[in-house]
Design a protein around this motif. Structure first.
Motif, PDB file in Angstrom:
ATOM      1  N   GLU A   4       0.852  -1.175   0.000  1.00 47.14           N
ATOM      2  CA  GLU A   4       0.000   0.000   0.000  1.00 47.14           C
ATOM      3  C   GLU A   4       0.890   1.228   0.000  1.00 47.14           C
ATOM      4  O   GLU A   4       1.272   1.749   1.023  1.00 47.14           O
ATOM      5  CB  GLU A   4      -0.910  -0.001   1.246  1.00 47.14           C
ATOM      6  CG  GLU A   4      -1.598  -1.329   1.451  1.00 47.14           C
ATOM      7  CD  GLU A   4      -2.313  -1.791   0.201  1.00 47.14           C
ATOM      8  OE1 GLU A   4      -2.846  -0.957  -0.520  1.00 47.14           O
ATOM      9  OE2 GLU A   4      -2.323  -2.983  -0.053  1.00 47.14           O
ATOM     10  N   GLU A   8      -4.197   7.426   2.936  1.00 47.11           N
ATOM     11  CA  GLU A   8      -5.632   7.676   2.825  1.00 47.11           C
ATOM     12  C   GLU A   8      -5.908   9.101   2.370  1.00 47.11           C
ATOM     13  O   GLU A   8      -5.169  10.033   2.671  1.00 47.11           O
ATOM     14  CB  GLU A   8      -6.302   7.492   4.193  1.00 47.11           C
ATOM     15  CG  GLU A   8      -6.388   6.050   4.627  1.00 47.11           C
ATOM     16  CD  GLU A   8      -7.209   5.228   3.672  1.00 47.11           C
ATOM     17  OE1 GLU A   8      -8.303   5.661   3.297  1.00 47.11           O
ATOM     18  OE2 GLU A   8      -6.755   4.157   3.290  1.00 47.11           O
ATOM     19  N   ASP A 139     -16.334   5.039   4.488  1.00 48.25           N
ATOM     20  CA  ASP A 139     -14.920   4.868   4.814  1.00 48.25           C
ATOM     21  C   ASP A 139     -14.744   3.906   5.989  1.00 48.25           C
ATOM     22  O   ASP A 139     -13.863   3.045   5.982  1.00 48.25           O
ATOM     23  CB  ASP A 139     -14.284   6.209   5.183  1.00 48.25           C
ATOM     24  CG  ASP A 139     -14.053   7.116   3.986  1.00 48.25           C
ATOM     25  OD1 ASP A 139     -14.125   6.628   2.842  1.00 48.25           O
ATOM     26  OD2 ASP A 139     -13.808   8.316   4.199  1.00 48.25           O
ATOM     27  N   HIS A 173     -10.120   2.959  -3.320  1.00 45.53           N
ATOM     28  CA  HIS A 173      -9.473   2.282  -2.195  1.00 45.53           C
ATOM     29  C   HIS A 173     -10.161   0.956  -1.874  1.00 45.53           C
ATOM     30  O   HIS A 173      -9.496  -0.049  -1.612  1.00 45.53           O
ATOM     31  CB  HIS A 173      -9.538   3.161  -0.946  1.00 45.53           C
ATOM     32  CG  HIS A 173      -8.452   4.188  -0.879  1.00 45.53           C
ATOM     33  ND1 HIS A 173      -7.117   3.875  -0.847  1.00 45.53           N
ATOM     34  CD2 HIS A 173      -8.514   5.539  -0.834  1.00 45.53           C
ATOM     35  CE1 HIS A 173      -6.393   4.985  -0.779  1.00 45.53           C
ATOM     36  NE2 HIS A 173      -7.230   6.009  -0.780  1.00 45.53           N
ATOM     37  N   TYR A 176      -9.310  -1.632  -4.429  1.00 43.03           N
ATOM     38  CA  TYR A 176      -7.884  -1.956  -4.317  1.00 43.03           C
ATOM     39  C   TYR A 176      -7.636  -2.858  -3.114  1.00 43.03           C
ATOM     40  O   TYR A 176      -6.888  -3.839  -3.197  1.00 43.03           O
ATOM     41  CB  TYR A 176      -7.078  -0.664  -4.190  1.00 43.03           C
ATOM     42  CG  TYR A 176      -5.579  -0.852  -4.339  1.00 43.03           C
ATOM     43  CD1 TYR A 176      -4.959  -0.678  -5.570  1.00 43.03           C
ATOM     44  CD2 TYR A 176      -4.784  -1.189  -3.249  1.00 43.03           C
ATOM     45  CE1 TYR A 176      -3.586  -0.841  -5.716  1.00 43.03           C
ATOM     46  CE2 TYR A 176      -3.416  -1.369  -3.382  1.00 43.03           C
ATOM     47  CZ  TYR A 176      -2.827  -1.190  -4.614  1.00 43.03           C
ATOM     48  OH  TYR A 176      -1.467  -1.372  -4.748  1.00 43.03           O
ATOM     49  N   ASP A 177      -8.284  -2.521  -1.982  1.00 41.35           N
ATOM     50  CA  ASP A 177      -8.119  -3.324  -0.762  1.00 41.35           C
ATOM     51  C   ASP A 177      -8.539  -4.767  -0.983  1.00 41.35           C
ATOM     52  O   ASP A 177      -7.983  -5.687  -0.373  1.00 41.35           O
ATOM     53  CB  ASP A 177      -8.948  -2.734   0.384  1.00 41.35           C
ATOM     54  CG  ASP A 177      -8.408  -1.398   0.880  1.00 41.35           C
ATOM     55  OD1 ASP A 177      -7.267  -1.051   0.501  1.00 41.35           O
ATOM     56  OD2 ASP A 177      -9.127  -0.702   1.618  1.00 41.35           O
ATOM     57  N   SER A 206      -1.786   6.211  -7.400  1.00 38.73           N
ATOM     58  CA  SER A 206      -2.722   5.111  -7.168  1.00 38.73           C
ATOM     59  C   SER A 206      -3.039   4.373  -8.465  1.00 38.73           C
ATOM     60  O   SER A 206      -3.078   3.138  -8.505  1.00 38.73           O
ATOM     61  CB  SER A 206      -4.020   5.640  -6.539  1.00 38.73           C
ATOM     62  OG  SER A 206      -3.772   6.230  -5.286  1.00 38.73           O
TER      63      SER A 206
END
Length: 383
Positions: A4, A8, A139, A173, A176-177, A206
């Motif tokens: 990563e 954030e 989030d 995100h 991607y996670d 990113s």
């Protein structure tokens, strides 16, 4: 190093000036409240605390003062003490939305996501179209790895406000996670298309990282280079470029960027090891050994130690390489890579039975590797 390689995107903390209701708050309290919030905006936090504390001297448990003190503490990163002020406010003013917002953000900062979600959802009962709250809850669900709820909330924000930056970034995100790199790429690219010139540099890195994961390295290079145009010493862009060139087997190009990182951070053992790998793959064993040794001098690094073993193997010093690899296996008996390289050393020394024994020995640790299975089959056929 973690995969990563980007931080954030945070929604800015909410600092709100309170307007007192006529007849309920004295003019002095009103003036101190306005002064306190202006001081917070000016980042004069200690003076803001003094102003809010004076309000409490006039009126115990005043909601403006308690929330103001909570906001001041939160802006200084003192989330525990901020939590106390917000909680005290809610004891006397249970529906104060600013205290709810502040408390939830404190829980988020303290990684207590379930508590934050509970408070934000309490707010959404009364206002289910508040985009700021919806993105915060999304989030938090992402942090607790609740893919379904997180995605639902982000998409609901996009239904209300097409191309909302926080929702697009959050969806990137989220995917991607969960290793859904093509979907992450879709949302981050959409963010870039929305405002190419003003978009945060982290969107570029990113997108580059998605291409690294998808092994479309040539496309990743383009985005990392664009990031470097804006910020020539950006670590994530330099790392991404070096890794893309490594993936494209352009080791000389990767060396250029590993060394640029080392100019800024000469004692980064991970980068020293990566650079050592690049030099080794170009056949420059002397320089590679220097980089590996420097990395190990900083702190033992298994990959630097492996690199030194592979240099011995590359130079035909098979016994020394085997000895080094045996030591690595003792430290990490489940790493199948060590067994393959050790067996190859035995093969080079014409000790095929020992190579076969080494490969079969890994099974006692429950390790399953197609590469090992293929090597065993080949050796058995040749026996």
């Amino acid at each position: 190093m973690s995969d990563e390689l980007f931080k954030e995107y945070e929604i800015p903390q909410m600092v709100t000036e309170y307007v007192p209701e006529d007849g309920k708050v004295s003019a002095e309290i009103s003036e101190l409240s306005k002064k306190g919030y202006q001081l917070i905006k000016d980042n004069r936090i200690d003076e803001a605390k003094e102003a809010f504390s004076k309000i409490l001297e006039i009126e115990d448990n005043n909601n403006y003062a308690l929330v103001g003190l909570g906001d001041a503490e939160r802006k200084q990163g003192k989330f525990r003490s901020a939590e106390e002020f917000y909680s005290k406010c809610l004891e006397y003013h249970p529906n104060n939305s600013y205290a709810l917002f502040g408390l939830a953000d404190c829980y988020k900062a303290l990684n207590q996501y379930h508590k934050a979600i509970a408070i934000w959802e309490q707010y959404l009962v009364h206002d289910d179209r508040n985009i700021t709250v919806l993105t915060r809850v999304a989030d938090a669900y992402r942090k607790t790895r609740d893919f379904k709820k997180s995605k639902e909330l982000y998409l609901s924000v996009l239904d209300m406000e097409e191309n909302n930056s926080y929702a697009l970034i959050g969806l990137g995100h989220l995917h991607y996670d969960f290793k859904e790199y093509r979907d992450a790429l879709y949302y981050w690219t959409k963010m870039l298309e929305k405002n190419d010139e003003l978009v945060d540099i982290r969107v570029l890195t990113s997108i580059g990282n998605c291409h690294r994961k998808l092994k479309t390295f040539d496309k990743g290079v383009m985005y990392f280079e664009r990031a470097l145009e804006r910020e020539p010493n950006n670590f994530y862009a330099l790392f991404g470029l070096a890794d893309c060139y490594r993936g494209m087997n352009q080791q000389f190009r990767s060396i250029e960027y590993w060394n640029k990182i080392l100019e800024m951070d000469p004692d980064n053992k991970v980068i020293l090891t990566r650079a050592g790998d690049a030099y080794r793959n170009t056949g420059d064993y002397k320089t590679a050994a220097e980089y590996y040794t420097k990395a190990i001098d900083i702190e033992f690094d298994v990959y630097a130690a492996l690199g030194l073993a592979l240099i011995c193997k590359g130079e035909g010093r098979y016994e020394e390489a085997a000895e080094r690899l045996q030591g690595l296996i003792k430290g990490d008996p489940r790493n199948f890579r060590f067994y393959i390289d050790l067996s190859d050393c035995y093969i080079k020394m014409n000790q095929k039975s020992k190579a076969l024994e080494t490969l079969k020995g890994v099974s006692r640790y429950g390790v399953r590797s197609p590469a090992i299975a293929d090597m065993i089959n080949r050796l058995e056929r040749e026996a």
